[in-house]
Scaffold this motif. Structure first.
Motif, PDB file in Angstrom:
ATOM      1  N   LEU A  78      24.442  51.627  -2.359  1.00 26.97           N
ATOM      2  CA  LEU A  78      25.480  50.793  -1.656  1.00 26.97           C
ATOM      3  C   LEU A  78      24.515  50.237  -0.506  1.00 26.97           C
ATOM      4  O   LEU A  78      23.631  50.351   0.035  1.00 26.97           O
ATOM      5  CB  LEU A  78      26.345  51.699  -0.659  1.00 26.97           C
ATOM      6  CG  LEU A  78      27.283  52.599  -1.551  1.00 26.97           C
ATOM      7  CD1 LEU A  78      28.211  53.414  -0.397  1.00 26.97           C
ATOM      8  CD2 LEU A  78      28.306  51.562  -2.280  1.00 26.97           C
ATOM      9  N   GLY A  79      24.958  48.733  -0.045  1.00 24.78           N
ATOM     10  CA  GLY A  79      24.394  48.056   0.773  1.00 24.78           C
ATOM     11  C   GLY A  79      25.172  48.526   2.196  1.00 24.78           C
ATOM     12  O   GLY A  79      25.088  49.263   2.865  1.00 24.78           O
ATOM     13  N   MET A  80      26.139  47.334   2.740  1.00 27.36           N
ATOM     14  CA  MET A  80      26.889  47.665   3.581  1.00 27.36           C
ATOM     15  C   MET A  80      28.128  46.590   3.692  1.00 27.36           C
ATOM     16  O   MET A  80      28.246  45.656   2.774  1.00 27.36           O
ATOM     17  CB  MET A  80      26.064  47.389   4.831  1.00 27.36           C
ATOM     18  CG  MET A  80      25.774  45.735   5.071  1.00 27.36           C
ATOM     19  SD  MET A  80      24.882  45.325   6.686  1.00 27.36           S
ATOM     20  CE  MET A  80      24.776  43.611   6.793  1.00 27.36           C
ATOM     21  N   VAL A  81      28.966  47.098   4.572  1.00 28.19           N
ATOM     22  CA  VAL A  81      30.210  46.130   4.951  1.00 28.19           C
ATOM     23  C   VAL A  81      29.996  45.682   6.107  1.00 28.19           C
ATOM     24  O   VAL A  81      29.405  46.224   7.244  1.00 28.19           O
ATOM     25  CB  VAL A  81      31.569  46.933   5.214  1.00 28.19           C
ATOM     26  CG1 VAL A  81      32.530  45.863   5.277  1.00 28.19           C
ATOM     27  CG2 VAL A  81      31.917  47.631   3.876  1.00 28.19           C
ATOM     28  N   ASN A  82      29.927  44.133   6.470  1.00 33.20           N
ATOM     29  CA  ASN A  82      29.581  43.408   7.794  1.00 33.20           C
ATOM     30  C   ASN A  82      30.971  42.408   8.012  1.00 33.20           C
ATOM     31  O   ASN A  82      31.353  41.961   7.240  1.00 33.20           O
ATOM     32  CB  ASN A  82      28.342  42.446   7.301  1.00 33.20           C
ATOM     33  CG  ASN A  82      28.055  41.531   8.509  1.00 33.20           C
ATOM     34  OD1 ASN A  82      27.373  40.475   8.338  1.00 33.20           O
ATOM     35  ND2 ASN A  82      28.158  42.310   9.800  1.00 33.20           N
ATOM     36  N   LEU A  83      31.401  42.999   8.965  1.00 35.62           N
ATOM     37  CA  LEU A  83      32.493  42.364   9.882  1.00 35.62           C
ATOM     38  C   LEU A  83      32.260  41.473  11.037  1.00 35.62           C
ATOM     39  O   LEU A  83      31.607  41.973  11.970  1.00 35.62           O
ATOM     40  CB  LEU A  83      33.729  43.430  10.193  1.00 35.62           C
ATOM     41  CG  LEU A  83      34.074  44.188   9.114  1.00 35.62           C
ATOM     42  CD1 LEU A  83      35.202  45.293   9.490  1.00 35.62           C
ATOM     43  CD2 LEU A  83      34.779  43.354   7.960  1.00 35.62           C
ATOM     44  N   ILE A  84      32.156  40.465  11.050  1.00 37.56           N
ATOM     45  CA  ILE A  84      31.853  39.441  12.084  1.00 37.56           C
ATOM     46  C   ILE A  84      33.162  38.983  12.937  1.00 37.56           C
ATOM     47  O   ILE A  84      33.834  38.121  12.299  1.00 37.56           O
ATOM     48  CB  ILE A  84      30.746  38.458  11.931  1.00 37.56           C
ATOM     49  CG1 ILE A  84      29.919  39.133  11.303  1.00 37.56           C
ATOM     50  CG2 ILE A  84      30.512  37.581  13.154  1.00 37.56           C
ATOM     51  CD1 ILE A  84      29.022  37.951  10.376  1.00 37.56           C
ATOM     52  N   ALA A  85      33.497  39.290  13.982  1.00 35.24           N
ATOM     53  CA  ALA A  85      34.791  38.723  14.783  1.00 35.24           C
ATOM     54  C   ALA A  85      34.131  37.768  15.734  1.00 35.24           C
ATOM     55  O   ALA A  85      33.223  38.071  16.606  1.00 35.24           O
ATOM     56  CB  ALA A  85      35.735  39.734  15.491  1.00 35.24           C
ATOM     57  N   ALA A  86      34.589  36.374  15.870  1.00 40.17           N
ATOM     58  CA  ALA A  86      34.122  35.652  16.695  1.00 40.17           C
ATOM     59  C   ALA A  86      35.452  34.914  17.540  1.00 40.17           C
ATOM     60  O   ALA A  86      36.359  34.571  16.723  1.00 40.17           O
ATOM     61  CB  ALA A  86      33.296  34.481  16.199  1.00 40.17           C
ATOM     62  N   TYR A  87      35.306  34.505  18.786  1.00 37.05           N
ATOM     63  CA  TYR A  87      36.104  33.929  19.512  1.00 37.05           C
ATOM     64  C   TYR A  87      35.553  32.783  20.118  1.00 37.05           C
ATOM     65  O   TYR A  87      34.720  32.828  21.041  1.00 37.05           O
ATOM     66  CB  TYR A  87      36.963  34.707  20.642  1.00 37.05           C
ATOM     67  CG  TYR A  87      38.097  34.319  21.089  1.00 37.05           C
ATOM     68  CD1 TYR A  87      39.359  33.984  20.449  1.00 37.05           C
ATOM     69  CD2 TYR A  87      38.314  34.085  22.267  1.00 37.05           C
ATOM     70  CE1 TYR A  87      40.639  33.775  20.683  1.00 37.05           C
ATOM     71  CE2 TYR A  87      39.388  33.542  22.831  1.00 37.05           C
ATOM     72  CZ  TYR A  87      40.588  33.323  22.131  1.00 37.05           C
ATOM     73  OH  TYR A  87      41.710  33.058  22.544  1.00 37.05           O
ATOM     74  N   GLU A  88      35.674  31.536  19.592  1.00 43.00           N
ATOM     75  CA  GLU A  88      34.981  30.170  19.994  1.00 43.00           C
ATOM     76  C   GLU A  88      35.757  29.335  20.525  1.00 43.00           C
ATOM     77  O   GLU A  88      36.894  28.694  20.137  1.00 43.00           O
ATOM     78  CB  GLU A  88      34.337  29.955  18.531  1.00 43.00           C
ATOM     79  CG  GLU A  88      33.266  30.775  17.848  1.00 43.00           C
ATOM     80  CD  GLU A  88      32.801  30.103  16.791  1.00 43.00           C
ATOM     81  OE1 GLU A  88      31.530  30.111  16.305  1.00 43.00           O
ATOM     82  OE2 GLU A  88      33.604  29.733  15.671  1.00 43.00           O
ATOM     83  N   GLY A  89      35.169  28.753  21.930  1.00 44.13           N
ATOM     84  CA  GLY A  89      35.865  27.798  22.404  1.00 44.13           C
ATOM     85  C   GLY A  89      34.988  26.704  22.849  1.00 44.13           C
ATOM     86  O   GLY A  89      33.784  26.675  22.295  1.00 44.13           O
ATOM     87  N   GLU A  90      35.400  25.596  23.418  1.00 42.59           N
ATOM     88  CA  GLU A  90      34.591  24.586  23.702  1.00 42.59           C
ATOM     89  C   GLU A  90      33.535  24.850  24.664  1.00 42.59           C
ATOM     90  O   GLU A  90      32.315  24.381  24.499  1.00 42.59           O
ATOM     91  CB  GLU A  90      35.423  23.402  24.298  1.00 42.59           C
ATOM     92  CG  GLU A  90      34.521  21.928  24.361  1.00 42.59           C
ATOM     93  CD  GLU A  90      35.796  21.073  25.107  1.00 42.59           C
ATOM     94  OE1 GLU A  90      35.020  19.845  25.574  1.00 42.59           O
ATOM     95  OE2 GLU A  90      36.732  21.139  25.039  1.00 42.59           O
ATOM     96  N   LYS A  91      33.810  25.698  25.339  1.00 47.44           N
ATOM     97  CA  LYS A  91      32.782  26.101  26.583  1.00 47.44           C
ATOM     98  C   LYS A  91      32.110  27.533  26.427  1.00 47.44           C
ATOM     99  O   LYS A  91      31.188  27.817  26.570  1.00 47.44           O
ATOM    100  CB  LYS A  91      33.305  26.013  27.952  1.00 47.44           C
ATOM    101  CG  LYS A  91      33.576  24.466  28.397  1.00 47.44           C
ATOM    102  CD  LYS A  91      31.977  23.930  28.689  1.00 47.44           C
ATOM    103  CE  LYS A  91      32.190  22.586  29.323  1.00 47.44           C
ATOM    104  NZ  LYS A  91      30.710  22.070  29.747  1.00 47.44           N
TER     105      LYS A  91
END
Length: 346
Positions: A78-91
């Motif tokens: 097995l390698g891995m599970v990668n979960l990336i949560a991002a909240y991106e705004g203008e600033k």
């Protein structure tokens, strides 16, 4: 307390005061949430050597594999599970990057047990078009390769990547000045991601121009310089370069040659020279040549990566080519291996 640490603390205080206005800015803009990541698994075997040895004759088998990180377990792995949560705004925005599985555990080895799934966790503020301030835990800016297999062409990793830093916790400023970019930052000791265990700090800097980046990591007793570059030499052919030197620990260089034969199929060769002066892959005074030939075949969001790798060591008799018993075995100075990996990105 040394001079660099005193200056680092003053820089940190000023940067954190600057970041305090992020919460106010966040209320003034609309942001977008995204979830992305990858899942990977693989099969690995040695071609010219035993996969396991047991010189103590106690039934506890030791695994033979290249001394680099990840992709070094035998059989179906097995390698891995990668979960990336991002909240991106203008600033302003944040990134929360979680990892689960053997590859992820190896990547965050410096974390406390309760936090050993956090690969990255940081907030950022785009102060202007030319300046971004980032604070938290983020993957290193040194080196050509990264932790996520979906962002690497080769599935196995280089020695320079494996023994360089994986992640930093601290604050950094990225500055854009036309065609030239700069980064300066102050960080905890390398891979101390949760908190600072010693009270010492590292400085970091980067200069970028034309697809090339010159990186530095330093304190009063340590200095690492690293060059990373990549160019499309034609519509189908790509050249990547990495060279690094870290105090008395190691130095090395690598070329990455990749050619796309179609939208779905490409092949690439990594050629690396690594001189071990203190890491202790096998000994503390050896050199290694790593030649890795990989293919990438893409079906939708799934990439299949068959790979043949040859690790040649300057030391003799360091690879067990045949193992029958603790008194009946053969040795050599090179290790060839085969990997086929499946990486799904979303």
């Amino acid at each position: 307390m040394n001079t660099f640490t005193k200056l680092s603390k003053r820089f940190l205080i000023a940067a954190m005061l600057l970041l305090a206005v992020v919460t106010v800015k966040a209320q003034e803009e609309e942001s977008s949430f995204s979830l992305s990541g990858s899942v990977d698994t693989y099969f690995r075997t040695n071609l010219n050597a035993a996969n396991y040895t047991d010189f103590d004759d106690d039934g506890v088998k030791e695994i033979q594999a290249p001394g680099s990180s990840f992709a070094n377990l035998p059989g179906f792995s097995l390698g891995m599970v990668n979960l990336i949560a991002a909240y991106e705004g203008e600033k302003v925005g944040f990134v929360g990057d979680l990892v689960f599985g053997p590859r992820g555990a190896d990547a965050v080895f410096g974390s406390a047990p309760a936090l050993n799934i956090v690969n990255q966790l940081y907030v950022y503020w785009n102060v202007s078009d030319a300046l971004t301030i980032t604070a938290g835990n983020f993957n290193t800016f040194l080196g050509y390769e990264v932790i996520s297999p979906s962002a690497n062409f080769n599935y196995s990793t280089s020695y320079m990547f494996s023994y360089g830093p994986f992640s930093h916790s601290g604050v950094k400023a990225d500055i854009s000045a036309g065609d030239v970019s700069f980064m300066v930052g102050v960080f905890n000791p390398t891979d101390a991601t949760d908190f600072n265990p010693s009270g010492e700090y590292l400085g970091g800097a980067q200069i970028g121009y034309g697809g090339a980046y010159l990186n530095f990591l330093f304190d009063d007793e340590f200095f690492q310089a690293d060059l990373t570059a990549g160019w499309d030499l034609s519509e189908s052919f790509y050249l990547g370069v990495n060279a690094t030197s870290a105090s008395d620990n190691f130095f090395g260089a690598a070329l990455y040659l990749q050619n796309s034969f179609s939208d779905a199929f490409s092949m690439g060769l990594r050629g690396e020279y690594f001189s071990d002066k203190g890491v202790g892959v096998l000994t503390t005074d050896e050199s290694i040549i790593d030649l890795t030939l990989s293919a990438n075949y893409t079906v939708g969001s799934l990439t299949l990566i068959p790979e043949v790798r040859l690790d040649s060591f300057s030391e003799d008799d360091v690879v067990v080519t045949e193992f029958n018993s603790p008194t009946d075995f053969k040795t050599g100075s090179s290790l060839s291996s085969f990997v086929i990996a499946a990486v799904y990105s979303f």
